[in-house]
Design a protein around this motif. Sequence first.
Motif: not given
Length: 118
Positions: A92-99
């Motif tokens: 659920r570590k999706l911050v980098g992906w989202a950027v």
Amino acid sequence: MFAAYVTVTILASIFAAIAATTYLIGHDYPKAQMDMKRLPYSWMPRLGTVLAAGSLGLLAGFAVPLLGTLAATGLVLYFIGALIAHLRVGSRKLVGWAVFFVTSVATLALGLAYHGIW
């Protein structure tokens, strides 16, 4: 509109180029990501090459708009695949992906808005 298109496209190209470089040189961060997603290291050069092609394609899109559209579409699809890889292992570590994803989608949207669909 033009300034937004150029700014976001260059930003997305830089993001993709940095990511490609980390994959191609075998940096520890992509290795950790490959481990977490349970993917073989042999995919790293391929993934880096796809990112590098996307980065160059975005820049080539300034001269040939269709190339930029195709590159942005390819990057959007790449990052959809990355999301699937994350979700497949329960990450659920999706911050980098989202950027990366939002930047790629914005590049595609602004390119289509500026140049038209074809």
